[in-house]
Design a protein around this motif. Structure first.
Motif, PDB file in Angstrom:
ATOM      1  N   CYS A 193     -35.627 -30.791  24.991  1.00 50.89           N
ATOM      2  CA  CYS A 193     -36.096 -29.407  24.835  1.00 50.89           C
ATOM      3  C   CYS A 193     -36.819 -29.267  23.499  1.00 50.89           C
ATOM      4  N   GLU A 194     -37.488 -28.144  23.337  1.00 53.91           N
ATOM      5  CA  GLU A 194     -38.131 -27.849  22.070  1.00 53.91           C
ATOM      6  C   GLU A 194     -37.104 -27.308  21.072  1.00 53.91           C
ATOM      7  N   PRO A 195     -37.158 -27.753  19.808  1.00 50.69           N
ATOM      8  CA  PRO A 195     -36.284 -27.158  18.786  1.00 50.69           C
ATOM      9  C   PRO A 195     -36.503 -25.649  18.722  1.00 50.69           C
ATOM     10  N   GLY A 196     -35.426 -24.918  18.510  1.00 48.21           N
ATOM     11  CA  GLY A 196     -35.507 -23.469  18.463  1.00 48.21           C
ATOM     12  C   GLY A 196     -35.333 -22.801  19.806  1.00 48.21           C
ATOM     13  N   THR A 197     -35.172 -23.590  20.881  1.00 44.65           N
ATOM     14  CA  THR A 197     -34.950 -23.013  22.211  1.00 44.65           C
ATOM     15  C   THR A 197     -33.613 -22.267  22.240  1.00 44.65           C
ATOM     16  N   PRO A 198     -33.585 -21.011  22.702  1.00 45.15           N
ATOM     17  CA  PRO A 198     -32.299 -20.302  22.814  1.00 45.15           C
ATOM     18  C   PRO A 198     -31.455 -20.901  23.930  1.00 45.15           C
ATOM     19  N   ILE A 199     -30.165 -21.033  23.677  1.00 41.96           N
ATOM     20  CA  ILE A 199     -29.285 -21.702  24.634  1.00 41.96           C
ATOM     21  C   ILE A 199     -27.883 -21.121  24.494  1.00 41.96           C
ATOM     22  N   LEU A 200     -27.103 -21.212  25.554  1.00 42.67           N
ATOM     23  CA  LEU A 200     -25.729 -20.738  25.524  1.00 42.67           C
ATOM     24  C   LEU A 200     -24.816 -21.927  25.235  1.00 42.67           C
ATOM     25  N   ARG A 201     -24.070 -21.838  24.159  1.00 43.93           N
ATOM     26  CA  ARG A 201     -23.121 -22.891  23.800  1.00 43.93           C
ATOM     27  C   ARG A 201     -21.714 -22.458  24.179  1.00 43.93           C
ATOM     28  N   GLN A 202     -21.014 -23.344  24.849  1.00 37.00           N
ATOM     29  CA  GLN A 202     -19.613 -23.092  25.183  1.00 37.00           C
ATOM     30  C   GLN A 202     -18.747 -23.916  24.235  1.00 37.00           C
ATOM     31  N   ARG A 203     -17.812 -23.254  23.571  1.00 35.02           N
ATOM     32  CA  ARG A 203     -16.874 -23.947  22.702  1.00 35.02           C
ATOM     33  C   ARG A 203     -15.468 -23.789  23.271  1.00 35.02           C
ATOM     34  N   ARG A 204     -14.743 -24.900  23.313  1.00 40.71           N
ATOM     35  CA  ARG A 204     -13.363 -24.861  23.788  1.00 40.71           C
ATOM     36  C   ARG A 204     -12.450 -25.403  22.694  1.00 40.71           C
ATOM     37  N   LEU A 205     -11.439 -24.613  22.354  1.00 39.12           N
ATOM     38  CA  LEU A 205     -10.419 -25.045  21.418  1.00 39.12           C
ATOM     39  C   LEU A 205      -9.100 -25.161  22.170  1.00 39.12           C
ATOM     40  N   THR A 206      -8.394 -26.252  21.944  1.00 42.84           N
ATOM     41  CA  THR A 206      -7.102 -26.480  22.582  1.00 42.84           C
ATOM     42  C   THR A 206      -6.072 -26.736  21.499  1.00 42.84           C
ATOM     43  N   TRP A 207      -4.923 -26.058  21.617  1.00 47.35           N
ATOM     44  CA  TRP A 207      -3.889 -26.170  20.597  1.00 47.35           C
ATOM     45  C   TRP A 207      -2.615 -26.786  21.164  1.00 47.35           C
ATOM     46  N   LEU A 208      -1.847 -27.409  20.265  1.00 46.83           N
ATOM     47  CA  LEU A 208      -0.542 -27.962  20.600  1.00 46.83           C
ATOM     48  C   LEU A 208       0.501 -26.851  20.660  1.00 46.83           C
ATOM     49  N   GLU A 209       1.691 -27.191  21.139  1.00 48.50           N
ATOM     50  CA  GLU A 209       2.775 -26.218  21.197  1.00 48.50           C
ATOM     51  C   GLU A 209       3.143 -25.697  19.809  1.00 48.50           C
ATOM     52  N   ASN A 210       2.942 -26.518  18.755  1.00 41.06           N
ATOM     53  CA  ASN A 210       3.275 -26.089  17.396  1.00 41.06           C
ATOM     54  C   ASN A 210       2.135 -25.318  16.726  1.00 41.06           C
ATOM     55  N   GLY A 211       1.055 -25.055  17.470  1.00 40.10           N
ATOM     56  CA  GLY A 211      -0.046 -24.278  16.953  1.00 40.10           C
ATOM     57  C   GLY A 211      -1.129 -25.083  16.270  1.00 40.10           C
ATOM     58  N   GLU A 212      -0.954 -26.405  16.135  1.00 37.65           N
ATOM     59  CA  GLU A 212      -1.976 -27.235  15.510  1.00 37.65           C
ATOM     60  C   GLU A 212      -3.095 -27.550  16.504  1.00 37.65           C
ATOM     61  N   LEU A 213      -4.287 -27.810  15.976  1.00 40.84           N
ATOM     62  CA  LEU A 213      -5.451 -28.065  16.827  1.00 40.84           C
ATOM     63  C   LEU A 213      -5.345 -29.430  17.507  1.00 40.84           C
ATOM     64  N   ALA A 214      -5.553 -29.455  18.817  1.00 41.46           N
ATOM     65  CA  ALA A 214      -5.546 -30.706  19.569  1.00 41.46           C
ATOM     66  C   ALA A 214      -6.958 -31.190  19.879  1.00 41.46           C
ATOM     67  N   GLU A 215      -7.880 -30.260  20.104  1.00 40.60           N
ATOM     68  CA  GLU A 215      -9.251 -30.644  20.463  1.00 40.60           C
ATOM     69  C   GLU A 215     -10.203 -29.504  20.146  1.00 40.60           C
ATOM     70  N   SER A 216     -11.373 -29.878  19.685  1.00 43.06           N
ATOM     71  CA  SER A 216     -12.482 -28.939  19.558  1.00 43.06           C
ATOM     72  C   SER A 216     -13.648 -29.537  20.325  1.00 43.06           C
ATOM     73  N   ALA A 217     -14.172 -28.790  21.289  1.00 45.63           N
ATOM     74  CA  ALA A 217     -15.269 -29.308  22.114  1.00 45.63           C
ATOM     75  C   ALA A 217     -16.365 -28.257  22.206  1.00 45.63           C
ATOM     76  N   ALA A 218     -17.592 -28.728  22.303  1.00 45.85           N
ATOM     77  CA  ALA A 218     -18.740 -27.833  22.466  1.00 45.85           C
ATOM     78  C   ALA A 218     -19.644 -28.397  23.542  1.00 45.85           C
ATOM     79  N   TYR A 219     -20.137 -27.523  24.421  1.00 49.30           N
ATOM     80  CA  TYR A 219     -21.000 -27.918  25.524  1.00 49.30           C
ATOM     81  C   TYR A 219     -22.285 -27.102  25.458  1.00 49.30           C
ATOM     82  N   LEU A 220     -23.395 -27.792  25.546  1.00 46.98           N
ATOM     83  CA  LEU A 220     -24.696 -27.122  25.551  1.00 46.98           C
ATOM     84  C   LEU A 220     -25.437 -27.523  26.812  1.00 46.98           C
ATOM     85  N   MET A 221     -25.831 -26.526  27.614  1.00 47.79           N
ATOM     86  CA  MET A 221     -26.490 -26.759  28.886  1.00 47.79           C
ATOM     87  C   MET A 221     -27.995 -26.549  28.745  1.00 47.79           C
TER      88      MET A 221
END
Length: 237
Positions: A193-221
């Motif tokens: 794509c061309e730089p500067g193209t507007p796009i929708l980014r999906q971010r997913r955060l997943t946490w452990l039972e103790n509240g600590e971060l397990a995963e940070s993921a980002a998806y760009l379509m």
């Protein structure tokens, strides 16, 4: 063990669509025609066409029939955060662009909730459509201490939440964010794509039972090749 009959019929039609034998706009057999051709019941014929439509390969029109889609694929947003929600995968190949253990401060996009010096597994993967156009790019960051053998897995087809469950990682909650962003130059190049193209980014955060971060993921379509939707029942029962 052979695949179920409905799946063999679906795969046959999908292969004809992939090869171009059934081009965009081509009409598929009706439910009645599938029943007669394969000796199956109506429910099986309906399932074949329904799953092709779910995968974005065909469009179904009441009274007109089922037709090969024009290239736009569909993805259920809920599948990113609900590991119990299954569905047909979007056809196309996967590519591991990079996979390494780095400091949390070095990952893209930045990860909140981890000290800069935390060792993390960082994956960058791309999804392609049937014409081999870049369809989506995924950035995934997982603390190394939670998954020290992650890079030994089949990274091209890895799905993190099932991986956590399989390896006894006590994940508890997952949250998705939707952010409108402008593509930077490196990401635009990966998505063709061309730089500067507007796009929708999906971010997913997943946490452990103790509240600590397990995963940070980002998806760009990539714009124009994928339709995002959420489907839910509205029945009273």
């Amino acid at each position: 063990m052979s695949a179920p009959l409905y799946l063999r019929i679906r795969n046959e039609l999908e292969a004809r669509i992939r090869s171009g034998e059934l081009p965009p706009g081509a009409r598929l057999p009706t439910e009645a025609e599938l029943q007669e051709a394969h000796g199956i019941g109506r429910a099986t014929a309906q399932r074949v066409l329904h799953e092709l439509a779910q995968a974005g390969l065909v469009e179904r029109h009441r009274r007109r029939g089922t037709f090969v889609a024009d290239g736009v694929r569909q993805e259920n947003l809920l599948r990113f955060v609900n590991p119990r929600l299954a569905g047909p995968e979007i056809p196309g190949r996967h590519e591991v662009h990079s996979a390494a253990v780095v400091r949390a401060a070095e990952v893209t996009p930045p990860v909140d909730g981890l000290p800069d010096d935390t060792p993390v597994n960082h994956l960058v993967r791309r999804k392609f459509d049937l014409q081999d156009n870049p369809l989506a790019i995924e950035y995934a960051t997982v603390p190394f201490a939670l998954a020290p053998r992650l890079l030994d897995a089949d990274l091209a087809h890895l799905t993190m939440i099932p991986y956590f469950r399989e390896h006894g990682v006590p994940i508890a909650t997952s949250r998705m964010y939707l952010d409108p962003v402008l593509l930077d130059e490196p990401t635009a190049e990966l998505l063709a794509c061309e730089p500067g193209t507007p796009i929708l980014r999906q971010r997913r955060l997943t946490w452990l039972e103790n509240g600590e971060l397990a995963e940070s993921a980002a998806y760009l379509m990539r714009p124009g090749l994928l339709e995002l939707y959420i489907e839910q029942s509205v029945r009273d029962d």
